[in-house]
Design a protein around this motif. Structure first.
Motif, PDB file in Angstrom:
ATOM      1  N   UNK A 253      71.648 -22.918 -57.321  1.00  0.00           N
ATOM      2  CA  UNK A 253      70.504 -21.984 -57.521  1.00  0.00           C
ATOM      3  C   UNK A 253      69.440 -22.929 -58.645  1.00  0.00           C
ATOM      4  N   UNK A 254      68.238 -22.940 -58.467  1.00  0.00           N
ATOM      5  CA  UNK A 254      67.214 -23.867 -59.283  1.00  0.00           C
ATOM      6  C   UNK A 254      67.114 -22.967 -60.534  1.00  0.00           C
ATOM      7  N   UNK A 255      67.085 -21.644 -60.647  1.00  0.00           N
ATOM      8  CA  UNK A 255      66.967 -20.929 -62.173  1.00  0.00           C
ATOM      9  C   UNK A 255      68.300 -21.309 -62.839  1.00  0.00           C
ATOM     10  N   UNK A 256      69.588 -21.270 -62.222  1.00  0.00           N
ATOM     11  CA  UNK A 256      70.696 -21.784 -62.985  1.00  0.00           C
ATOM     12  C   UNK A 256      70.853 -23.127 -63.269  1.00  0.00           C
ATOM     13  N   UNK A 257      70.217 -24.157 -62.397  1.00  0.00           N
ATOM     14  CA  UNK A 257      70.104 -25.416 -62.753  1.00  0.00           C
ATOM     15  C   UNK A 257      69.029 -25.733 -63.854  1.00  0.00           C
ATOM     16  N   UNK A 258      68.119 -25.124 -64.023  1.00  0.00           N
ATOM     17  CA  UNK A 258      67.161 -25.203 -65.257  1.00  0.00           C
ATOM     18  C   UNK A 258      67.716 -24.788 -66.573  1.00  0.00           C
ATOM     19  N   UNK A 259      68.615 -23.504 -66.178  1.00  0.00           N
ATOM     20  CA  UNK A 259      68.892 -23.063 -67.403  1.00  0.00           C
ATOM     21  C   UNK A 259      70.287 -23.929 -67.787  1.00  0.00           C
ATOM     22  N   UNK A 260      70.784 -24.500 -66.927  1.00  0.00           N
ATOM     23  CA  UNK A 260      72.084 -25.650 -67.382  1.00  0.00           C
ATOM     24  C   UNK A 260      71.475 -26.780 -68.041  1.00  0.00           C
ATOM     25  N   UNK A 261      70.189 -27.143 -67.656  1.00  0.00           N
ATOM     26  CA  UNK A 261      69.550 -28.449 -68.035  1.00  0.00           C
ATOM     27  C   UNK A 261      69.121 -28.229 -69.646  1.00  0.00           C
ATOM     28  N   UNK A 262      68.522 -27.025 -69.585  1.00  0.00           N
ATOM     29  CA  UNK A 262      67.895 -26.692 -70.884  1.00  0.00           C
ATOM     30  C   UNK A 262      68.793 -26.516 -72.000  1.00  0.00           C
ATOM     31  N   UNK A 263      70.012 -25.826 -71.639  1.00  0.00           N
ATOM     32  CA  UNK A 263      71.034 -25.338 -72.535  1.00  0.00           C
ATOM     33  C   UNK A 263      71.653 -26.711 -73.001  1.00  0.00           C
TER      34      UNK A 263
END
Length: 419
Positions: A253-263
């Motif tokens: 999911x794109x939201x989870x992907x962005x969250x993973x990347x930023x974290x």
């Protein structure tokens, strides 16, 4: 209903040799040829190292990509994100067949149109109109098909006045406008877009994202989108792939992907940033409460919180300061210019700057702070180590309803009365 797979990437790897022009030397090519004749593995594929640009390494061979696997469905908008050097552009070049992989295979159905760099595929001596026909021919379009779309392409690009002028006289913004219009309107089955939209102005970026949404939702075409603008990725894409050092580290999911990347690409959460280097002017960045105690826990909404900077301004007259609060989507929320004084006094060696954060208007979530010290265009120190903090409280529940958007919230008591 079973979805149709339009693009399948299987075990894609790409190896480069450092320090040389071309692909290698004659001796290396002969060694590879002899290994192939004997049915052996390429000897140089064994010695490659991960493409970490911050480290010297031992081998002259590096893996720009290593064992990449994913599938893309027809009509899907896939966001490919990662920090600089992660392998995003290399992957798109392989998908666009600009370069070939060292190992692995790609299976695709239909035409692929690519927008990888400003002016890619444009001949500078040809006019904008001629380049539309040239790019259309490269994509496999007939002259009749291009003629049917050319008026829409020119109108969307906003370059009508210059359409019969050689593209070497175009600005980078005009070039990317026309290139995107050609790629989008000539109806490719797969549209590959790298970070080039950042060259365009805000109006064009909005138009381009809207057009890509139309391509996907209305026409059922597939888009592969690379950007460092997390807001654009989240609004446009349905699924995300995160690359790091040439490897896929997350897909979903794109939201989870962005969250993973930023974290995983920000400095881990901390509440006191000590910076001891002699070249740094920011000695310390930290959060305190109204009693001047250091904060080492997540922040409650409406809690009084102060952002503190200890600054060494020794021997620099006219030094200026500014800081900005960012959301976890890299969206700037509030800037705090140093307005009380025009500049620092060179006779005072150290400053303690204290700013109250507007926690009452923040949504629940993660926030990052950036600050800089500069003078007449020269940056003396910039806190690329983002101090980060988390806001918790009732804002998450309040925002669960439909129609609530934005990066801040003001839920102070409203007084409603008849006029």
């Amino acid at each position: 209903m079973k979805k149709e797979i339009i693009l399948k990437v299987e075990n894609i790897s790409k190896q480069y040799r450092l320090g040389t022009l071309g692909t290698g030397t004659i001796s290396h090519d002969l060694n590879r040829w002899w290994a192939q004749i004997r049915g052996k593995e390429d000897p140089y594929l064994k010695v490659g190292e991960t493409n970490d640009r911050s480290k010297k390494g031992e081998s002259e061979y590096v893996w720009a990509l290593k064992d990449i696997n994913f599938e893309v469905e027809r009509g899907e908008v896939l966001g490919i994100i990662g920090k600089n050097g992660a392998g995003k552009s290399t992957l798109l070049k392989i998908l666009s067949k600009v370069t070939g992989p060292s190992t692995g295979s790609i299976k695709s159905r239909g035409r692929i149109a690519s927008l990888l760099e400003v002016g890619t595929g444009f001949h500078p001596e040809m006019t904008g109109r001629e380049n539309i026909f040239l790019n259309g021919a490269i994509l496999g379009m007939t002259k009749k098909e291009i003629n049917a779309k050319i008026d829409e392409i020119i109108e969307f690009s906003g370059c009508e006045r210059y359409i019969d002028t050689p593209t070497k006289r175009y600005s980078s913004g005009m070039t990317v406008r026309l290139a995107f219009a050609v790629a989008a309107f000539l109806e490719p089955d797969i549209l590959v877009v790298d970070e080039v939209l950042a060259v365009g102005d805000a109006e064009f970026q909005k138009k381009a994202i809207g057009k890509m949404q139309d391509i996907s939702n209305t026409d059922g075409r597939t888009v592969l989108f690379v950007s460092h603008n997390m807001s654009a990725v989240k609004s446009l894409c349905t699924r995300g792939v995160v690359l790091n050092s040439g490897k896929v580290v997350f897909t979903g999911n794109v939201g989870k992907a962005i969250e993973y990347y930023l974290k995983n690409n920000k400095v881990p959460q901390f509440y006191v940033a000590e910076r001891s280097s002699k070249t740094n002017k920011f000695n310390k960045i930290y959060l305190t409460d109204e009693m001047s105690n250091n904060i080492d826990t997540p922040i409650q909404r409406k809690q009084k919180v102060f952002l503190n900077f200890e600054v060494n301004a020794n021997d620099i007259s006219g030094l200026r300061f500014g800081t900005t609060l960012f959301s976890n989507m890299n969206e700037p929320i509030i800037s705090f210019p140093f307005s009380e004084k025009e500049n620092f006094n060179e006779l005072i060696l150290n400053y303690h700057l204290k700013i109250q954060l507007p926690t009452s208007i923040l949504k629940g979530g993660d926030y990052f702070v950036e600050a800089a010290l500069w003078k007449v265009g020269q940056i003396y120190d910039q806190s690329d180590e983002y101090i980060s903090f988390n806001v918790i409280g009732d804002s998450t529940q309040e925002l669960s309803g439909e129609g609530i958007k934005g990066v801040v919230i003001n839920n102070e008591e409203w007084i409603v009365k008849d006029i």
